[in-house]
Write an enzyme that holds these catalytic residues in place. Structure first.
Site, PDB file in Angstrom:
ATOM      1  CG  HIS A  44      -2.032  -1.026   1.103  1.00 29.90           C
ATOM      2  ND1 HIS A  44      -2.923  -1.098   0.067  1.00 29.90           N
ATOM      3  CD2 HIS A  44      -2.358  -2.054   1.925  1.00 29.90           C
ATOM      4  CE1 HIS A  44      -3.756  -2.117   0.257  1.00 29.90           C
ATOM      5  NE2 HIS A  44      -3.423  -2.720   1.384  1.00 29.90           N
ATOM      6  NE  ARG A  69       1.667  -4.255   3.682  1.00 30.35           N
ATOM      7  CZ  ARG A  69       0.523  -3.764   4.157  1.00 30.35           C
ATOM      8  NH1 ARG A  69      -0.235  -4.504   4.954  1.00 30.35           N
ATOM      9  NH2 ARG A  69       0.142  -2.543   3.866  1.00 30.35           N
ATOM     10  CD  GLU A 145      -4.134  -8.245   5.709  1.00 31.95           C
ATOM     11  OE1 GLU A 145      -4.231  -7.120   6.248  1.00 31.95           O
ATOM     12  OE2 GLU A 145      -3.341  -8.461   4.770  1.00 31.95           O
ATOM     13  CG  ASP A 171      -7.232  -5.618   4.433  1.00 30.04           C
ATOM     14  OD1 ASP A 171      -8.156  -5.230   3.696  1.00 30.04           O
ATOM     15  OD2 ASP A 171      -6.037  -5.403   4.189  1.00 30.04           O
TER      16      ASP A 171
HETATM   17  C1  3PY Z   1      -4.369  -3.601   7.514  1.00 28.92           C
HETATM   18  O1  3PY Z   1      -4.650  -2.919   8.509  1.00 28.92           O
HETATM   19  O2  3PY Z   1      -5.173  -4.304   6.883  1.00 28.92           O
HETATM   20  C2  3PY Z   1      -3.006  -3.600   7.018  1.00 28.92           C
HETATM   21  O3  3PY Z   1      -2.664  -4.389   6.181  1.00 28.92           O
HETATM   22  C3  3PY Z   1      -2.057  -2.561   7.522  1.00 28.92           C
HETATM   23  O4  3PY Z   1      -1.533  -1.845   6.433  1.00 28.92           O
HETATM   24 MG    MG Z   2      -4.230  -5.248   5.150  1.00 22.29          MG
END
Ligand code: 3PY
Ligand code: MG
Length: 250
Positions: A44, A69, A145, A171
């Site tokens: 991101h 990441r 997530e 997420d």
């Molecule tokens: C989330 O909070 O989903 C993340 O991946 C943090 O960037």
């Molecule tokens: Mg995320």
């Protein structure tokens, strides 16, 4: 020895910074601000794989452990980042044991995994003994997530070869039908995070979480997290810019 692994071995929690801005100038400067590690966010953040070598080098030079990441759980991308000197990899959206296994395989040389040999930068740090040091030199976290990730958490945790789980609260909030917001303390989200932490501990895995502010990060360390990220560079920049403009206007 990887600084983050050394902190873990000593029973501590690591604090890492999070880069959305692909600038070697700010990467090097932030790396000297006391963080244990600094992460280049290829999912991101604005950095591309082409930006990564210089950013990782700037972070290491600045004094923090360089981490990345990846944009997706892609073996080729993971292996290139390891060759460029990332000593920590976070893989987003791990949904099944098979995906966790693919992640673990990319991290280790045969016979343990399927990493291909060409460690351009790690060889400079570790010298001819790199092969023996390679597996321990990298910390590795699979993000749980999503609904599938949550449903398959125990099977994901049973996969050997990676260090633990990194929780993405935004997420995860979406997966629970909640809206994503920074340092969300919705009771359902907090209960789910606590449950993930407990299951990681029971499985002997490390656990970490993405945080926006120090108070939430401290709360997550107190809740048992072994690693927290705090605060993304772009957020720090905009927060202080707003404060400066407001203070100047009076
Ligand atoms: C989330 O909070 O989903 C993340 O991946 C943090 O960037
Ligand atoms: Mg995320």
């Amino acid at each position: 020895m990887n600084r983050i692994r050394a902190i873990w071995n000593a029973g501590g929690a690591a604090i890492i910074g999070w880069l959305n801005i692909p600038s070697i100038l700010s990467a090097e400067a932030l790396a000297g601000c006391g963080y244990d590690g600094l992460l280049v966010d290829l999912q991101h953040g604005a950095a591309t794989l082409d930006d990564a070598p210089a950013l990782l080098l700037a972070i290491e030079h600045g004094g923090a452990e360089p981490l990345a990441r990846v944009a997706a759980n892609n073996a080729a991308e993971i292996m290139r980042l390891l060759d460029f000197g990332a000593y920590g990899i976070i893989a987003p959206m791990i949904n099944s044991a098979a995906e966790a296994q693919a992640f673990a395989d990319a991290l280790h040389y045969p016979p343990r995994g399927s990493r291909s040999y060409g460690p351009r930068r790690p060889q400079r740090r570790f010298g001819p003994d790199y092969l023996a040091a390679a597996s321990a030199s990298v910390v590795s976290l699979a993000m749980v997530e999503t609904r599938d990730g949550l449903a398959n958490l125990d099977a994901i945790l049973a996969v050997p070869g990676y260090d633990g789980i990194f929780i993405g609260p935004s997420d995860l909030a979406l997966a629970l039908g909640l809206s994503p917001r920074p340092d969300n303390d919705d009771p359902l989200l907090i209960a789910t995070i606590s449950d993930i932490i407990a299951r990681c501990k029971a499985a002997g895995k490390r656990v970490g979480i993405y945080c926006s502010g120090a108070a939430y990060a401290r709360r997550m360390i107190a809740a048992g997290c072994d690693i927290v990220s705090v605060t993304p560079d772009l957020l720090m920049l905009t927060d202080s810019a707003r404060a400066v403009v407001a203070a100047t206007r009076g």
